[in-house]
Write an enzyme that holds these catalytic residues in place. Structure first.
Site, short mmCIF file in Angstrom:
data_model
loop_
_atom_site.label_atom_id
_atom_site.label_comp_id
_atom_site.label_asym_id
_atom_site.label_seq_id
_atom_site.Cartn_x
_atom_site.Cartn_y
_atom_site.Cartn_z
CE LYS A 1 -41.67 43.08 38.97
NZ LYS A 1 -42.64 43.16 37.79
CB SER B 1 -42.99 46.96 36.88
OG SER B 1 -43.36 45.48 36.78
CB SER C 1 -43.55 44.15 33.94
OG SER C 1 -44.22 45.32 34.33
N1 GLN Z 1 -46.66 49.25 32.44
C1 GLN Z 1 -47.75 48.29 32.63
C2 GLN Z 1 -48.43 49.00 33.94
O1 GLN Z 1 -48.16 49.60 34.46
C3 GLN Z 1 -47.35 46.99 32.81
C4 GLN Z 1 -46.79 46.51 34.32
C5 GLN Z 1 -46.54 45.30 34.20
O2 GLN Z 1 -46.37 44.40 33.37
N2 GLN Z 1 -46.39 44.71 35.55
O3 GLN Z 1 -49.44 48.28 34.29
#
Ligand code: GLN
Length: 487
Positions: free
Chosen positions: A79, A154, A178
């Site tokens: 990532k 994400s 994410s």
């Molecule tokens: N969807 C969540 C956010 O936007 C989690 C994102 C993540 O786990 N990096 O904060």
């Protein structure tokens, strides 16, 4: 020889038996990426040169009949919020679009020590803020099962890359879901480790009290192999704990008789898609038939997780992102009048809308006069959420829950409605707020051929337990083997 569907163990065996060279293996995956990733957009950067170099080193070791590790010579996607020395690390933001880190994250160092092959950097929501990989400066990642749908976020690039069989596995990061959420939407397995199990050194910070790096792979077994490589105390991350550790791979086999499985009734009420619900219920029946003891439990605090998380995470983000000021590294605006003007223009031009929204929310809830009403209150509620959840593990070994309320939705469907987007995280956030672990595995498909995921949640540092249950399921079923048809 069919390569792309093989497990890590199988690939390792092929290398050791000299049925394939590490360089050939790499070529096989690169070819597939070149052929199909233009449409899916799971990678931001391909690090071909570095990858070939490591592959050649592994081939030399094999020629000399020297011992290699399980992950040696096997390509991995990373990532793009995890720092890789000399390889661009963008966080999918204009702010870092030309940032080349001078150092490796600890997890990368560990992978390199075992001669894993970093094939490239995968797409994500900008600074890991989002649930759909639509906020990336480098464009949306598409779901390999349906190009009109999101891959989830994400870590959408990391999940889509495994789903499309561009790589056997990847690393993602999970602050509020994410890893698990895109894994669920793309039909792959993704594990969010307990807070502190894996070093965050070199992970570009979003919300430091919640962030964890973890594996995404075709199976729980491959997740276990990667977790064995990356877990452990690190002197560069004071929040990492000396809990190393179970040998996750060694403990993954065995029957599941007598394991107590909690089913939180609040997670199966209104809002959950019917097809996902049926698939999860079938999986629960499967576990019961195999000797699991199913217990109805209640998690009343889950009602507050979205509100709590979306105060705490932006608060931490606003402070973490203060460092991008155009002075030290990253993007700097071209024309400015003075220092303040330079700061303002740099940040206005360098960050996308969702990141700006989080910074504004965060600075608001942290400001004098609002701190007690929002930030402090949210911290208190976080403790209540955590305590309720942890206490359940006195009654049960693991908890089974959906990963997402619906299968992958259409690209564009929620992007202009942040509240709806935030609600999509309803089933994953509590695990981060409590600092415990969970894995998402595929448990079926909708009639439109979209994957459905379920979570197995464990208490802190009980990764071995959830991996074992997931592995048991995958030994008897083949949802995790279903490959999307790429065009
Ligand atoms: N969807 C969540 C956010 O936007 C989690 C994102 C993540 O786990 N990096 O904060």
């Amino acid at each position: 020889m069919e390569i792309i569907n093989k497990s890590i163990k199988e690939l390792n065996e092929l290398l050791i038996k000299k049925e394939i060279k590490a360089v050939e293996l790499l070529e096989e995956f690169l070819k597939r990426i070149e052929q199909y990733d233009k449409k899916i957009n799971s990678f931001i950067t391909i690090s071909k040169e570095e990858a070939y170099q490591t592959a050649r080193e592994v081939d030399k070791l094999l020629e000399k009949k020297e011992q290699i590790n399980l992950i040696s010579g096997i390509p991995i996607g990373i990532k793009d919020n995890i720092c890789t020395k000399n390889i661009k690390t963008t966080c999918a933001s204009k702010m870092l679009s030309n940032f080349i880190p001078p150092y490796d994250a600890t997890v990368i160092k560990k992978i390199k020590e075992q001669k894993g092959i970093i094939i490239g950097k995968t797409n994500l929501d900008e600074f890991a803020m989002g649930s759909s990989t639509e906020t990336s400066y480098f464009g949306v990642t598409k779901n390999p099962f349906n190009y009109e749908c999101i891959a989830g976020g994400s870590s959408g690039g990391s999940a889509a890359a495994v789903s499309a069989r561009f790589v056997p596995y990847t690393l993602g990061s999970d602050t509020g879901g994410s890893i698990r959420q895109p894994a669920a939407l793309c039909g792959v397995s993704g594990l969010k480790p307990s807070y502190g199990l894996v070093s965050r050194y070199g992970l570009i910070a979003y919300a430091s009290s919640l962030d964890q790096i973890g594996p995404i792979a075709k199976s729980a077994e491959d997740c276990a192999i990667l977790l064995d490589v990356i877990a452990g105390k690190d002197e560069f991350d004071s929040t990492s704990v000396n809990f190393k550790k179970d040998n996750y791979l060694a403990k993954i086999n065995g029957d599941i008789k007598g394991i107590k499985i909690g089913i939180p009734r609040e997670f199966f009420q209104e809002g959950l898609n019917d097809e996902i619900k049926i698939n999860i219920e079938n999986t629960i029946k499967f576990f019961e038939k195999e000797g699991g003891i199913i217990k109805d439990i209640s998690l009343t605090m889950n009602e507050y997780v979205v509100a709590t998380y979306y105060i705490l995470a932006p608060a931490e983000a606003s402070s973490n992102l203060a460092r991008y000021d155009g002075v030290k590294y990253g993007y700097r605006t071209e024309k400015y009048e003075n220092l303040i003007d330079m700061y303002e223009k740099t940040r206005a031009e360098g960050f996308g809308n969702e990141v700006k929204r989080r910074i504004m929310l965060g600075t608001y809830t942290l400001s004098a006069g609002y701190y007690d009403a929002y930030y402090k209150k949210a911290q208190q509620v976080r403790s209540l959420i955590r305590n309720e959840l942890i206490k359940k593990f006195e009654e049960v070994d693991v908890i089974i829950a959906p990963t997402t309320p619906t299968p992958a939705f259409k690209i564009g469907e929620k992007i202009n409605n942040p509240l709806e987007m935030y609600l999509f995280d309803i089933y994953t956030l509590s695990v981060n707020l409590a600092g415990i672990c969970a894995i998402s595995i595929p448990c079926g498909f909708t009639k439109d051929n979209l994957p459905c995921g379920l979570q197995i949640i464990g208490n802190a540092f009980e990764e071995a337990k959830i991996l074992k249950l997931a592995h048991y399921f995958q030994q008897q079923t083949d949802y995790h083997k279903k490959i999307p048809f790429l065009k």
